[in-house]
Design a protein around this motif. Structure first.
Motif, PDB file in Angstrom:
ATOM      1  N   GLY A 143       0.869  -1.268  -0.225  1.00 51.22           N
ATOM      2  CA  GLY A 143      -0.161   0.434   0.238  1.00 51.22           C
ATOM      3  C   GLY A 143       0.904   0.820   0.486  1.00 51.22           C
ATOM      4  N   ALA A 144       0.109   2.343   0.092  1.00 53.27           N
ATOM      5  CA  ALA A 144       0.520   3.759  -0.224  1.00 53.27           C
ATOM      6  C   ALA A 144       1.035   4.174   1.194  1.00 53.27           C
ATOM      7  CB  ALA A 144      -0.419   4.647  -1.055  1.00 53.27           C
ATOM      8  N   LEU A 145       0.708   3.850   2.302  1.00 57.27           N
ATOM      9  CA  LEU A 145       1.315   4.153   3.577  1.00 57.27           C
ATOM     10  C   LEU A 145       3.189   3.606   3.430  1.00 57.27           C
ATOM     11  CD1 LEU A 145       1.064   5.394   5.270  1.00 57.27           C
ATOM     12  CD2 LEU A 145      -0.315   3.479   7.195  1.00 57.27           C
ATOM     13  N   ASP A 146       3.067   2.124   3.677  1.00 57.11           N
ATOM     14  CA  ASP A 146       4.135   1.860   3.035  1.00 57.11           C
ATOM     15  C   ASP A 146       4.918   2.256   2.236  1.00 57.11           C
ATOM     16  OD1 ASP A 146       3.448  -0.354   5.294  1.00 57.11           O
ATOM     17  OD2 ASP A 146       3.061  -2.088   3.846  1.00 57.11           O
ATOM     18  N   MET A 147       5.040   2.627   1.183  1.00 53.62           N
ATOM     19  CA  MET A 147       5.438   3.678   0.423  1.00 53.62           C
ATOM     20  C   MET A 147       6.692   4.595   1.041  1.00 53.62           C
ATOM     21  SD  MET A 147       6.655   0.914  -1.652  1.00 53.62           S
ATOM     22  CE  MET A 147       7.418   2.195  -3.185  1.00 53.62           C
ATOM     23  N   LEU A 148       5.280   5.441   1.192  1.00 51.46           N
ATOM     24  CA  LEU A 148       5.210   7.170   2.205  1.00 51.46           C
ATOM     25  C   LEU A 148       6.836   5.951   3.057  1.00 51.46           C
ATOM     26  CD1 LEU A 148       5.478   9.346   3.026  1.00 51.46           C
ATOM     27  CD2 LEU A 148       3.042   9.122   4.477  1.00 51.46           C
ATOM     28  N   TYR A 149       6.420   5.730   4.311  1.00 53.06           N
ATOM     29  CA  TYR A 149       7.678   5.158   5.111  1.00 53.06           C
ATOM     30  C   TYR A 149       8.847   4.721   4.696  1.00 53.06           C
ATOM     31  CZ  TYR A 149       3.562   4.959   8.613  1.00 53.06           C
ATOM     32  OH  TYR A 149       2.863   5.020   9.186  1.00 53.06           O
ATOM     33  N   PHE A 150       8.745   4.099   3.191  1.00 46.08           N
ATOM     34  CA  PHE A 150      10.154   3.430   2.304  1.00 46.08           C
ATOM     35  C   PHE A 150      10.602   5.224   2.674  1.00 46.08           C
ATOM     36  CE2 PHE A 150      11.841   2.415  -1.816  1.00 46.08           C
ATOM     37  CZ  PHE A 150      13.001   1.618  -1.164  1.00 46.08           C
ATOM     38  N   ALA A 151       9.884   5.961   1.460  1.00 44.08           N
ATOM     39  CA  ALA A 151      10.586   7.068   0.795  1.00 44.08           C
ATOM     40  C   ALA A 151      10.978   8.200   1.965  1.00 44.08           C
ATOM     41  CB  ALA A 151       9.044   7.903  -0.163  1.00 44.08           C
ATOM     42  N   LEU A 152      10.197   8.410   3.448  1.00 42.85           N
ATOM     43  CA  LEU A 152      10.459   8.778   4.524  1.00 42.85           C
ATOM     44  C   LEU A 152      11.840   8.092   5.062  1.00 42.85           C
ATOM     45  CD1 LEU A 152       7.102   9.734   6.700  1.00 42.85           C
ATOM     46  CD2 LEU A 152       8.767  11.432   4.610  1.00 42.85           C
ATOM     47  N   SER A 153      12.137   7.007   5.198  1.00 44.99           N
ATOM     48  CA  SER A 153      13.203   6.284   5.637  1.00 44.99           C
ATOM     49  C   SER A 153      14.467   6.454   5.363  1.00 44.99           C
ATOM     50  CB  SER A 153      13.398   4.925   5.618  1.00 44.99           C
ATOM     51  OG  SER A 153      12.662   4.083   4.434  1.00 44.99           O
ATOM     52  N   ILE A 154      14.387   6.658   4.159  1.00 47.86           N
ATOM     53  CA  ILE A 154      15.317   6.845   2.480  1.00 47.86           C
ATOM     54  C   ILE A 154      16.085   8.171   2.925  1.00 47.86           C
ATOM     55  CG2 ILE A 154      16.281   6.709   0.334  1.00 47.86           C
ATOM     56  CD1 ILE A 154      16.080   4.346   0.957  1.00 47.86           C
ATOM     57  N   THR A 155      14.729   9.129   3.045  1.00 49.94           N
ATOM     58  CA  THR A 155      15.052  10.391   3.272  1.00 49.94           C
ATOM     59  C   THR A 155      16.320  11.116   4.885  1.00 49.94           C
ATOM     60  OG1 THR A 155      13.562  10.919   1.756  1.00 49.94           O
ATOM     61  CG2 THR A 155      14.183  12.514   3.778  1.00 49.94           C
ATOM     62  N   ALA A 156      15.531   9.753   5.507  1.00 52.05           N
ATOM     63  CA  ALA A 156      16.308  10.294   7.119  1.00 52.05           C
ATOM     64  C   ALA A 156      17.979   9.920   6.340  1.00 52.05           C
ATOM     65  CB  ALA A 156      15.812   9.385   7.622  1.00 52.05           C
ATOM     66  N   VAL A 157      17.682   8.765   6.018  1.00 46.93           N
ATOM     67  CA  VAL A 157      18.958   8.201   5.663  1.00 46.93           C
ATOM     68  C   VAL A 157      20.117   9.477   4.779  1.00 46.93           C
ATOM     69  CG1 VAL A 157      21.117   5.846   4.380  1.00 46.93           C
ATOM     70  CG2 VAL A 157      18.177   5.223   5.838  1.00 46.93           C
ATOM     71  N   ALA A 158      19.131   9.676   4.380  1.00 52.66           N
ATOM     72  CA  ALA A 158      20.151  10.566   2.779  1.00 52.66           C
ATOM     73  C   ALA A 158      20.420  11.869   3.647  1.00 52.66           C
ATOM     74  CB  ALA A 158      19.143  11.517   1.436  1.00 52.66           C
ATOM     75  N   VAL A 159      19.902  12.488   4.304  1.00 51.19           N
ATOM     76  CA  VAL A 159      20.297  13.545   5.286  1.00 51.19           C
ATOM     77  C   VAL A 159      20.919  13.260   6.280  1.00 51.19           C
ATOM     78  CG1 VAL A 159      18.384  14.632   7.229  1.00 51.19           C
ATOM     79  CG2 VAL A 159      17.372  14.455   5.100  1.00 51.19           C
ATOM     80  N   GLY A 160      20.812  11.815   6.432  1.00 51.62           N
ATOM     81  CA  GLY A 160      22.299  12.001   8.057  1.00 51.62           C
ATOM     82  C   GLY A 160      22.941  11.819   7.601  1.00 51.62           C
ATOM     83  N   LEU A 161      23.359  10.933   5.822  1.00 57.05           N
ATOM     84  CA  LEU A 161      24.541  10.921   5.379  1.00 57.05           C
ATOM     85  C   LEU A 161      25.561  12.069   5.089  1.00 57.05           C
ATOM     86  CD1 LEU A 161      24.080   7.741   3.044  1.00 57.05           C
ATOM     87  CD2 LEU A 161      26.099   8.183   5.400  1.00 57.05           C
ATOM     88  N   PHE A 162      24.646  13.641   4.871  1.00 55.85           N
ATOM     89  CA  PHE A 162      24.547  14.657   4.579  1.00 55.85           C
ATOM     90  C   PHE A 162      25.312  15.157   5.006  1.00 55.85           C
ATOM     91  CE2 PHE A 162      23.620  19.021   4.642  1.00 55.85           C
ATOM     92  CZ  PHE A 162      24.551  19.351   3.521  1.00 55.85           C
ATOM     93  N   PHE A 163      24.780  14.673   6.448  1.00 63.16           N
ATOM     94  CA  PHE A 163      25.545  15.425   7.917  1.00 63.16           C
ATOM     95  C   PHE A 163      27.107  14.771   8.479  1.00 63.16           C
ATOM     96  CE2 PHE A 163      21.157  17.369   8.403  1.00 63.16           C
ATOM     97  CZ  PHE A 163      21.885  19.115   8.135  1.00 63.16           C
ATOM     98  N   LEU A 164      26.684  13.734   8.215  1.00 72.64           N
ATOM     99  CA  LEU A 164      28.130  13.068   8.521  1.00 72.64           C
ATOM    100  C   LEU A 164      28.948  13.529   7.873  1.00 72.64           C
ATOM    101  CD1 LEU A 164      29.243  10.692  10.396  1.00 72.64           C
ATOM    102  CD2 LEU A 164      28.407   8.822   8.530  1.00 72.64           C
ATOM    103  N   GLY A 165      29.214  13.472   6.807  1.00 70.04           N
ATOM    104  CA  GLY A 165      30.120  14.152   5.843  1.00 70.04           C
ATOM    105  C   GLY A 165      30.810  15.606   6.712  1.00 70.04           C
ATOM    106  N   LYS A 166      29.616  16.229   6.667  1.00 70.24           N
ATOM    107  CA  LYS A 166      29.777  17.887   7.527  1.00 70.24           C
ATOM    108  C   LYS A 166      30.750  17.450   8.802  1.00 70.24           C
ATOM    109  CE  LYS A 166      27.683  20.067   4.186  1.00 70.24           C
ATOM    110  NZ  LYS A 166      28.253  20.604   3.569  1.00 70.24           N
ATOM    111  N   VAL A 167      30.508  16.448   8.874  1.00 72.63           N
ATOM    112  CA  VAL A 167      31.062  16.318  10.656  1.00 72.63           C
ATOM    113  C   VAL A 167      32.680  16.790  10.607  1.00 72.63           C
ATOM    114  CG1 VAL A 167      31.978  14.921  12.539  1.00 72.63           C
ATOM    115  CG2 VAL A 167      29.060  15.062  11.765  1.00 72.63           C
ATOM    116  N   GLY A 168      33.870  17.103  11.445  1.00 76.47           N
ATOM    117  CA  GLY A 168      35.040  17.261  11.238  1.00 76.47           C
ATOM    118  C   GLY A 168      35.436  18.097   9.512  1.00 76.47           C
ATOM    119  N   LYS A 169      34.814  19.023   9.599  1.00 73.96           N
ATOM    120  CA  LYS A 169      35.496  19.170   8.132  1.00 73.96           C
ATOM    121  C   LYS A 169      35.002  21.326   8.088  1.00 73.96           C
ATOM    122  CE  LYS A 169      34.789  16.262   4.791  1.00 73.96           C
ATOM    123  NZ  LYS A 169      33.342  16.006   3.162  1.00 73.96           N
TER     124      LYS A 169
END
Length: 171
Positions: A143-169
């Protein structure tokens, strides 16, 4: 008495050699296991195509096998960083890591516990990300709700990786 105690205390740092040696052994074991996992996955793919079979979840199984191996390789890298870092922090600089001009290899250069922690934590986050994507490949979406959760989790991972790349620079 104080001089003997301090000498003994200072020499006790060589116990770190145990962690260094067994960390390297752990890294080698993980690299071997991951390599066999990739070999097994390649064998599975070849047998599938040679026999003109197409099992259910074939692509997910292949991707899952390779991602699982990448995960093990990354954990092996953590063990290598751990071993190199402990050795350099407690025992001695690694002379073989320097090139002819005397400059050290930046990848393995560790000068403080914070640097070691930072390098290891970044690789551990990558292990978690790889593990996340391995699990996502075997998830059923209903269903659509599962896909929304999937999209949100991918977004959360991407945002986390973005900020991880900023650490220490520094800017």
């Amino acid at each position: 008495m104080e001089k003997i105690f301090e000498g003994t205390l200072w020499s006790s740092r060589f116990m770190i050699i145990l962690a260094v040696v067994f960390g390297l052994i752990g890294a080698v074991v993980l690299f071997i296991v991951a390599s066999f996992d990739i070999y097994d996955t390649a064998k599975f793919v070849l047998n599938t195509y040679i026999n003109h079979a197409h099992p259910e979840n074939f692509h997910e199984d292949v991707v899952g096998g390779i991602i699982g191996a990448v995960d093990l390789y990354l954990i092996g890298v953590v063990m290598l960083l751990f071993s190199f870092g402990l050795y350099e922090l407690f025992i001695s600089d690694i002379d073989a890591a320097k090139d002819e001009s005397g400059e050290e290899n930046k990848i393995l250069a560790i000068h403080s516990l914070d640097q070691l922690k930072d390098k290891i934590s970044k690789v551990i986050v990558m292990v978690l990300v790889v593990g996340f994507f391995q699990k996502v490949g075997h998830t059923q979406y209903n269903g659509a709700l599962d896909m929304l959760y999937f999209a949100l989790s991918i977004t959360a991972v991407a945002v986390g990786l973005f900020f991880l790349g900023k650490v220490g620079k520094s800017h």
